[in-house]
Write a protein that holds these residues in place. Sequence first.
Motif, PDB file in Angstrom:
ATOM      1  N   SER A 110       0.664  -1.200  -0.028  1.00  0.00           N
ATOM      2  CA  SER A 110      -0.072   0.065   0.155  1.00  0.00           C
ATOM      3  C   SER A 110       0.963   1.371   0.008  1.00  0.00           C
ATOM      4  CB  SER A 110      -0.841  -0.250   1.283  1.00  0.00           C
ATOM      5  OG  SER A 110      -0.120  -0.024   2.434  1.00  0.00           O
ATOM      6  N   ARG A 113       0.924   3.014  -3.213  1.00  0.00           N
ATOM      7  CA  ARG A 113      -0.424   4.071  -3.709  1.00  0.00           C
ATOM      8  C   ARG A 113      -0.677   3.570  -5.136  1.00  0.00           C
ATOM      9  NH1 ARG A 113      -1.846   7.364  -0.448  1.00  0.00           N
ATOM     10  NH2 ARG A 113      -2.907   8.820  -1.870  1.00  0.00           N
ATOM     11  N   ARG A 115      -3.523   1.658  -7.650  1.00  0.00           N
ATOM     12  CA  ARG A 115      -4.922   1.391  -7.855  1.00  0.00           C
ATOM     13  C   ARG A 115      -5.101  -0.069  -7.512  1.00  0.00           C
ATOM     14  NH1 ARG A 115      -6.148   4.552 -13.077  1.00  0.00           N
ATOM     15  NH2 ARG A 115      -6.085   6.835 -12.146  1.00  0.00           N
ATOM     16  N   GLU A 116      -4.162  -0.979  -7.974  1.00  0.00           N
ATOM     17  CA  GLU A 116      -4.304  -2.570  -7.728  1.00  0.00           C
ATOM     18  C   GLU A 116      -3.842  -2.709  -6.328  1.00  0.00           C
ATOM     19  OE1 GLU A 116      -3.350  -1.592 -12.117  1.00  0.00           O
ATOM     20  OE2 GLU A 116      -2.510  -0.873 -10.035  1.00  0.00           O
ATOM     21  N   SER A 117      -4.302  -3.837  -5.940  1.00  0.00           N
ATOM     22  CA  SER A 117      -3.905  -4.517  -4.651  1.00  0.00           C
ATOM     23  C   SER A 117      -2.793  -5.210  -4.731  1.00  0.00           C
ATOM     24  CB  SER A 117      -5.234  -5.107  -3.992  1.00  0.00           C
ATOM     25  OG  SER A 117      -5.282  -6.470  -5.056  1.00  0.00           O
ATOM     26  N   SER A 118      -2.410  -5.720  -3.378  1.00  0.00           N
ATOM     27  CA  SER A 118      -1.183  -6.568  -3.338  1.00  0.00           C
ATOM     28  C   SER A 118      -1.556  -7.840  -3.752  1.00  0.00           C
ATOM     29  CB  SER A 118      -0.628  -6.734  -1.739  1.00  0.00           C
ATOM     30  OG  SER A 118      -1.652  -7.087  -1.134  1.00  0.00           O
ATOM     31  N   ASP A 119      -2.743  -8.222  -3.964  1.00  0.00           N
ATOM     32  CA  ASP A 119      -3.244  -9.567  -4.444  1.00  0.00           C
ATOM     33  C   ASP A 119      -3.092  -9.474  -5.837  1.00  0.00           C
ATOM     34  OD1 ASP A 119      -4.489  -9.462  -1.666  1.00  0.00           O
ATOM     35  OD2 ASP A 119      -5.230 -11.416  -2.365  1.00  0.00           O
ATOM     36  N   ASP A 120      -3.594  -8.233  -6.497  1.00  0.00           N
ATOM     37  CA  ASP A 120      -3.397  -8.073  -8.164  1.00  0.00           C
ATOM     38  C   ASP A 120      -1.893  -8.008  -8.268  1.00  0.00           C
ATOM     39  OD1 ASP A 120      -6.283  -7.713  -7.910  1.00  0.00           O
ATOM     40  OD2 ASP A 120      -5.963  -5.583  -7.809  1.00  0.00           O
ATOM     41  N   SER A 145      -1.634 -11.697  -0.433  1.00  0.00           N
ATOM     42  CA  SER A 145      -1.729 -10.424   0.155  1.00  0.00           C
ATOM     43  C   SER A 145      -0.400  -9.981   0.808  1.00  0.00           C
ATOM     44  CB  SER A 145      -2.796  -9.935   0.837  1.00  0.00           C
ATOM     45  OG  SER A 145      -2.679 -10.823   1.991  1.00  0.00           O
TER      46      SER A 145
END
Length: 199
Positions: A110, A113, A115-120, A145
């Motif tokens: 995070s 910053r 737009r996508e997440s750590s999973d993405d 994640s």
Amino acid sequence: MASRYTDVDLMILKRWDEVKALRDAFDDLVDRMQDIVEASLQKAAVTATEKGLSSEYNLKRPSIWFWKREWENRKKEPGVYLELYDFAPTDYGRDVEEYPSMWLMTDQFSRLRMRESSDDFARAVKTALSPELLTKWTHERADLSEFPFGRDCDDVSDADRVHLVAEPAALGKFIIERMDECMELVPAIDQALQGMTRR
């Protein structure tokens, strides 16, 4: 109700002063081992810098984590990093696991910053890895994640780790070789990050 002493208990009771002295000597040895681990980690940090990487390390839980500058935010904090830990014997410190381990860590993703997440991000790395590397770095404890890819050095026993700390040059070589092994994930990490958008 009184418990019975075991044979080992009785041997310790008969040699109480000797056992106490041995325990004190062991504690002193662990303190000196920390100096060896620190010197090895400092050498590894210099090697990381020579390869254009930033790094930090922890003596209490023997570990080093390292990253490319492109994986940082503006405050120079990594959002993605590689970590190598537990390369000292299990009695060296608290929470030292059975084997040394290497992981891709995304628990601070995070910070970037995106737009996508750590999973993405983890899924994008998975797509970018060759089948051979995917098999090599897939771990049953992985968490998309926070730590999506990792390896245990299960061929390195506790006796091997005792030998490593007994030979400072061997410990430094081991750490640097494992760091180099982690670097095989870098192209997939870079590719995944390049396909993502900062907010």
